[in-house]
Motif scaffolding. Sequence first.
Motif, PDB file in Angstrom:
ATOM      1  N   GLY A 135       1.490  23.516  65.300  1.00 36.25           N
ATOM      2  CA  GLY A 135       0.739  24.251  64.211  1.00 36.25           C
ATOM      3  C   GLY A 135      -0.364  23.111  63.896  1.00 36.25           C
ATOM      4  O   GLY A 135      -1.438  23.664  63.297  1.00 36.25           O
ATOM      5  N   PHE A 136       0.068  22.015  63.627  1.00 28.82           N
ATOM      6  CA  PHE A 136      -0.918  20.937  63.140  1.00 28.82           C
ATOM      7  C   PHE A 136      -2.152  21.063  64.028  1.00 28.82           C
ATOM      8  O   PHE A 136      -3.389  20.932  63.652  1.00 28.82           O
ATOM      9  CB  PHE A 136      -0.115  19.622  62.953  1.00 28.82           C
ATOM     10  CG  PHE A 136      -1.264  18.624  62.414  1.00 28.82           C
ATOM     11  CD1 PHE A 136      -1.750  18.507  61.251  1.00 28.82           C
ATOM     12  CD2 PHE A 136      -1.654  17.677  63.442  1.00 28.82           C
ATOM     13  CE1 PHE A 136      -2.612  17.404  61.047  1.00 28.82           C
ATOM     14  CE2 PHE A 136      -2.509  16.640  63.233  1.00 28.82           C
ATOM     15  CZ  PHE A 136      -3.164  16.331  61.854  1.00 28.82           C
ATOM     16  N   ILE A 137      -1.927  20.787  65.304  1.00 26.96           N
ATOM     17  CA  ILE A 137      -2.886  20.546  66.344  1.00 26.96           C
ATOM     18  C   ILE A 137      -3.601  21.902  66.467  1.00 26.96           C
ATOM     19  O   ILE A 137      -4.820  21.954  66.340  1.00 26.96           O
ATOM     20  CB  ILE A 137      -2.270  20.359  67.885  1.00 26.96           C
ATOM     21  CG1 ILE A 137      -1.704  19.064  67.696  1.00 26.96           C
ATOM     22  CG2 ILE A 137      -3.433  20.420  68.915  1.00 26.96           C
ATOM     23  CD1 ILE A 137      -0.620  18.702  69.192  1.00 26.96           C
ATOM     24  N   ILE A 170     -12.097  22.232  63.822  1.00 21.81           N
ATOM     25  CA  ILE A 170     -13.488  21.711  64.410  1.00 21.81           C
ATOM     26  C   ILE A 170     -14.270  22.826  64.773  1.00 21.81           C
ATOM     27  O   ILE A 170     -15.444  22.833  64.768  1.00 21.81           O
ATOM     28  CB  ILE A 170     -12.769  20.938  65.417  1.00 21.81           C
ATOM     29  CG1 ILE A 170     -12.312  19.454  65.084  1.00 21.81           C
ATOM     30  CG2 ILE A 170     -13.986  20.467  66.634  1.00 21.81           C
ATOM     31  CD1 ILE A 170     -11.438  18.802  66.415  1.00 21.81           C
ATOM     32  N   VAL A 171     -13.525  23.755  65.538  1.00 18.93           N
ATOM     33  CA  VAL A 171     -14.512  25.011  65.686  1.00 18.93           C
ATOM     34  C   VAL A 171     -15.228  25.679  64.456  1.00 18.93           C
ATOM     35  O   VAL A 171     -16.491  25.973  64.759  1.00 18.93           O
ATOM     36  CB  VAL A 171     -13.500  26.195  66.357  1.00 18.93           C
ATOM     37  CG1 VAL A 171     -14.302  27.352  66.722  1.00 18.93           C
ATOM     38  CG2 VAL A 171     -13.068  25.504  67.842  1.00 18.93           C
ATOM     39  N   LEU A 172     -14.308  25.908  63.380  1.00 22.69           N
ATOM     40  CA  LEU A 172     -15.283  26.310  62.422  1.00 22.69           C
ATOM     41  C   LEU A 172     -16.449  25.450  61.744  1.00 22.69           C
ATOM     42  O   LEU A 172     -17.488  25.759  61.349  1.00 22.69           O
ATOM     43  CB  LEU A 172     -14.147  26.344  61.055  1.00 22.69           C
ATOM     44  CG  LEU A 172     -13.252  27.662  61.501  1.00 22.69           C
ATOM     45  CD1 LEU A 172     -12.013  27.392  60.324  1.00 22.69           C
ATOM     46  CD2 LEU A 172     -13.946  28.982  61.443  1.00 22.69           C
ATOM     47  N   CYS A 173     -16.099  23.787  61.979  1.00 22.99           N
ATOM     48  CA  CYS A 173     -17.269  23.127  61.676  1.00 22.99           C
ATOM     49  C   CYS A 173     -18.299  23.274  62.583  1.00 22.99           C
ATOM     50  O   CYS A 173     -19.620  23.212  62.076  1.00 22.99           O
ATOM     51  CB  CYS A 173     -16.740  21.647  61.502  1.00 22.99           C
ATOM     52  SG  CYS A 173     -15.624  21.208  60.113  1.00 22.99           S
TER      53      CYS A 173
END
Length: 526
Positions: free
Chosen positions: A96-98, A105-108
């Motif tokens: 879940g953390f990964i 990252i994708v959202l950024c």
Amino acid sequence: MEDINKEEKDHIDGEEKDTASVAVETGCEDKNREDIADSLEQNTASGTSGTDCEDKNPDETVDGSDRNADPQSEETKEEVQGKNRRTRTKKDGRSGFIKGVAAGIVLCLIAGLLYRGYIYLPVGKNGEILVKFPYYEALHGNKEDGELDTTDILRKTDEIKDLIKRNYLYEQNPQRISDGMFTGLIYGLVGDDSYAAYYSAHNYESEQKSLKGSYVGIGVAVTKDDANGGVLVGSVTAGGPAESAGIKAGDIITEADGKSLAELSLDECVALISGEEGTEVALKLKRGEEELELSVKRETIKEISVRYKVAKGTNIGYLSISSFTPTTEQDFYAAMDELAENKQVDGMIIDLRNNSGGDMNVALRMVDEILKDDLGDDGKTLLLNIEDKNGELEPYYAEDEHSQELPIVVLVNGNSASASEIFSGVLKDYGYTVIGEKTFGKGIVQSIYQLSDGSAVKFTTDYYILPNGERIHGVGIEPSITVPFENYGDMTSDKVNYAGNDNEPDFDNDIQLRTALDNIMEQIYS
């Protein structure tokens, strides 16, 4: 505990086939005694149940016999199941953390893309197609006047980098590209500020050395001459490579190593003419109507910027200054100590002709050496006001508690610029006589800012204003007594500077120098 109850039922049902006694382990927190009793009623064989977890040994039946029906105890199975559940929980947590990090990252990236307002679509060797989102202009098109659109700059930089990467034939030099980009950024100021410059870390180090009075070059002091498309040689270092090659004060250098100096800033011209010690630079020069081509070897130059003597047959000191550097300051103090403090002379001529300037602070400290600290109505001696872009003034005052009492006359000409205009202008405002011709008219201050990587930028930041409130930029200083220079022999006005070359001061034929000598003797002896 559903698994344990089911296991108990299976065990009890098995008693119909063989009537062995059964041991049932119950946990106080996990079992209901009524549920256990109900299940036992369905068993036709004799049986017992353990109902009190505190009183019963889980490895014994009620009658005390060992339980041998299952080789692995219920407690061991429960421990294994618990470990399995904890392992699954840890794995699920890491997974879940990964996934969360990846999603962040994708959202950024998406947010950054949306903020930029554009995207490139590759089209092979021809580069990329720029696709702007509908709101691009609204997001980046409302820059204030004079504000750089850094988003557009970065966008175009990326576009050019991609074209170079795809198509450039030769090997790239990243450092040269980087320096060129920053040089170009400052070059955009040159239209209004011919003194603006970018220094690579190496060039900045060389510049700092030259300001200290020692540098690698050809041994000339120059000023920008936009009218003639180059740099004007103000003075030539005696015994230096430029003098040996035949360069003279008054020459205009128009090209260096095949590159025109017309569109370059002063510092870019100096950097091009200077270089590595032992190398040669090919120069094109103008000398009147004549055009010359010379090759000059670069050497380490120890600049002699102060020279002095006593005028023959008089008690008048003559001190020539060709620039204003830290070494100039120390040599000036030494000369004043020898000539004035030791009472060798009754008066002094300070010659600033063809002095193109230098460090403003050095010039102010040198003039402070001469003036008293309390000449103003407020009990102070104002030397200069510096005015920034917002009209804020920063005053400089005399503060060394030292002065020279003897009369002083200052010599200037059209090549006396910048710091030499500060020196002569301040003295003129406090009543000292200035003789010669109108000065160059550079009344602005350049500031150098070193960057984090050792490189630096320089550009104009302030006007300077003389004590009487006069702004001289683009105007110059009118001398107290105007005396045009008259050529004699092969001597012209752009060659006269005792400190800058081997020419001896000629008190008989140099009309400006002769006028200064007559004037100071009149002040002293009349």
